[in-house]
Enzyme design. Structure first.
Site, PDB file in Angstrom:
ATOM      1  N   TYR A 276     -16.851  18.826 -12.987  1.00 16.68           N
ATOM      2  CA  TYR A 276     -17.216  17.413 -13.187  1.00 16.68           C
ATOM      3  C   TYR A 276     -18.229  16.995 -12.103  1.00 16.68           C
ATOM      4  O   TYR A 276     -18.011  17.256 -10.911  1.00 16.68           O
ATOM      5  CB  TYR A 276     -15.946  16.556 -13.116  1.00 16.68           C
TER       6      TYR A 276
ATOM      7  N   ASP B 164      -7.761  20.139 -12.932  1.00 13.75           N
ATOM      8  CA  ASP B 164      -8.150  18.818 -13.430  1.00 13.75           C
ATOM      9  C   ASP B 164      -7.855  18.826 -14.927  1.00 13.75           C
ATOM     10  O   ASP B 164      -8.544  19.467 -15.710  1.00 13.75           O
ATOM     11  CB  ASP B 164      -9.639  18.573 -13.143  1.00 13.75           C
TER      12      ASP B 164
ATOM     13  N   LYS C 173      -9.387   8.067 -18.719  1.00 12.37           N
ATOM     14  CA  LYS C 173      -9.698   8.663 -20.017  1.00 12.37           C
ATOM     15  C   LYS C 173      -8.479   8.580 -20.954  1.00 12.37           C
ATOM     16  O   LYS C 173      -8.102   7.494 -21.321  1.00 12.37           O
ATOM     17  CB  LYS C 173     -10.183  10.099 -19.800  1.00 12.37           C
TER      18      LYS C 173
ATOM     19  N   ARG D 120       0.851  -1.199   0.000  1.00 15.54           N
ATOM     20  CA  ARG D 120       0.000   0.000   0.000  1.00 15.54           C
ATOM     21  C   ARG D 120       0.883   1.244   0.000  1.00 15.54           C
ATOM     22  O   ARG D 120       0.628   2.211  -0.702  1.00 15.54           O
ATOM     23  CB  ARG D 120      -0.950   0.020   1.222  1.00 15.54           C
TER      24      ARG D 120
HETATM   25  C1  LIG Z   1     -14.058  10.986 -15.397  1.00 21.32           C
HETATM   26  C2  LIG Z   1     -13.604  12.232 -14.759  1.00 21.32           C
HETATM   27  C3  LIG Z   1     -13.278  12.283 -13.398  1.00 21.32           C
HETATM   28  C4  LIG Z   1     -13.464  11.095 -12.464  1.00 21.32           C
HETATM   29  O1  LIG Z   1     -12.600  10.066 -12.763  1.00 21.32           O
HETATM   30  P1  LIG Z   1     -12.905   8.513 -12.456  1.00 21.32           P
HETATM   31  O2  LIG Z   1     -11.691   7.849 -12.947  1.00 21.32           O
HETATM   32  O3  LIG Z   1     -14.170   8.165 -13.190  1.00 21.32           O
HETATM   33  O4  LIG Z   1     -13.098   8.400 -10.972  1.00 21.32           O
HETATM   34  C5  LIG Z   1     -12.803  13.483 -12.880  1.00 21.32           C
HETATM   35  N1  LIG Z   1     -12.678  14.567 -13.651  1.00 21.32           N
HETATM   36  C6  LIG Z   1     -12.995  14.571 -14.959  1.00 21.32           C
HETATM   37  C7  LIG Z   1     -12.839  15.816 -15.763  1.00 21.32           C
HETATM   38  C8  LIG Z   1     -13.471  13.400 -15.561  1.00 21.32           C
HETATM   39  O5  LIG Z   1     -13.819  13.406 -16.856  1.00 21.32           O
END
Ligand SMILES: *Cc1c(COP(=O)(O)O)cnc(C)c1O
Length: 395
Positions: free
Chosen positions: A97, A169, A194, A45
């Site tokens: 988001y 982000d 993504k 961890r």
């Molecule tokens: C998908 C997404 C998240 C969250 O990510 P997960 O991997 O689904 O927990 C956060 N910010 C943005 C801009 C996203 O598109």
């Protein structure tokens, strides 16, 4: 050396065996010679060699000092908010988001951390909304689904002068197009689910900090709270990152062509893509990133939910699913899917029309993608791998 070459060679060859692919250390613990005497790893961890490679690769990609990998993008966001304490405030982009909004509202609000939302595309708003309690500014650029853009360098300057941290982000742009830390931000978070993963085959999150002290704090939270990324998923992200520049380049080329096609189609009302000169923040996008990304949103002249649903169930290559950034093209209808929980007036104010459709433009040949969209816009169901109707399923 060019960035792509540097990236590919930042993924090390295994020192022990010469393995070209990073080994997956599927272990929970590591043998110690004496208490506390070990090879830098004691419990998985706290640290794992496969995860450590990913953490160092993403730190390099984002031009930061420390990378920290989590089990999801939301776990990464959660770790950053844990830097704060009761009474602190966050100033966040208004079309944040949805998952981050849920986390702030339903989890952190009850611990006395307040979040104020403003339209950060106008730097003046940020300047005026900061209070002495504001400890963190949170922006996304590009935002979802209308792809708004905020000026990272200008907001970083304000954050610095007012003594708060700036977190970006960077999920939609990816480090292949935009490096917020180089523009003055303190922290970057990613949903590696993504573009970084890039193949729609995992859930993962990353944090990168500009300085080491902040990195140590997030690493402490990672170990203390425990939402780490597993060794195999770390390996999948590393593998995704190897082709990041190549993939993102093509995502941008395809998305630009799709946006230009949509812009001239008579059934289409508005098109949102920062690569179009008509985009409100085209100039800022051009200045702070090297490309405009793979997401395109648009609304229909027939601005009804029925028309949008008909469209999203008519395409063949664009598959109806949430998420983005993968090899295969996806599409979604935000007002009935990702943004369903937002009240209708708020949704409309944020530019999410009833007929708004978001495309994640994939890596298929763009002529085929445009053909797929054109058929659906002209009211024809795709014959390419079309979805079965209810009647067909019952037969
Ligand atoms: C998908 C997404 C998240 C969250 O990510 P997960 O991997 O689904 O927990 C956060 N910010 C943005 C801009 C996203 O598109």
């Amino acid at each position: 050396m060019q960035a792509t070459t540097k990236l590919i060679h930042s993924i090390p060859v295994d020192a022990l065996t010469g393995s070209v692919s990073v080994p997956i250390y599927q272990t929970s613990t590591f043998v110690q010679e004496a208490p506390g005497v070990h090879k830098g790893y004691d419990y998985a961890r706290t640290n794992n060699p496969t995860r450590a490679v990913l953490e160092s690769v993403i730190a390099g990609l984002e031009n930061g000092s420390t990378g920290i990998a989590f089990g999801s993008g939301l776990a990464a966001i959660d770790a950053v908010i844990k830097l704060l304490k009761t009474g602190d405030e966050v100033l966040a982009v208004d079309d944040i988001y949805g998952g981050a909004f849920r986390l702030f509202t339903h989890i952190y609000n009850k611990f006395g951390i307040k979040v104020n939302y403003v339209d950060t595309t106008d730097v003046e708003n940020v300047f005026h909304a900061i209070s002495p309690k504001t400890k963190l500014i949170w922006i996304e650029t590009l935002t979802n689904p209308t792809l708004k853009i905020s000026d990272i360098a200008a907001i970083a300057k304000i954050a610095r002068s007012r003594g708060c941290l700036l977190c970006v982000d960077n999920t939609f742009a990816s480090p292949a197009l935009q490096q917020p830390l180089s523009l003055g931000a303190d922290i970057v978070v990613h949903s590696a689910t993504k573009y970084l993963g890039g193949h729609s085959d995992l859930i993962a999150g990353l944090v990168v900090t500009k300085n080491e002290q902040l990195g140590e704090k997030i690493k402490f939270i990672q170990n203390a709270s425990g939402a780490i990324l597993a060794p195999f998923d770390s390996w999948l992200v590393i593998r995704g990152v190897e082709t990041l520049s190549l993939r993102v380049k093509q995502h941008c080329i395809n998305a630009q062509a799709v946006a230009e096609f949509l812009e001239q189609h008579p059934a289409v009302d508005k098109v949102y893509y920062p690569g179009l000169k008509t985009h409100l923040n085209h100039a800022v996008a051009k200045r702070q990133s090297t490309g405009f990304g793979g997401v395109v949103s648009f609304s229909l002249k027939n601005d009804t939910e029925e028309a949008a649903i008909r469209f999203v169930t008519s395409t063949g290559l664009f598959k109806l699913a949430e998420s983005l950034g993968g090899v295969k093209s996806l599409l979604c209808h935000p007002s009935s899917m990702t943004h369903k929980s937002i009240p209708v007036e708020k949704r409309h104010a944020a530019g999410v029309a009833d007929s708004l459709i978001r495309l994640s433009v994939g890596l298929e040949e763009v002529e085929d993608l445009i053909d797929d969209l054109e058929k659906a816009l002209n009211g024809r169901r795709s014959t390419v791998d079309h979805r079965p109707t209810t009647a067909e399923i019952q037969n």
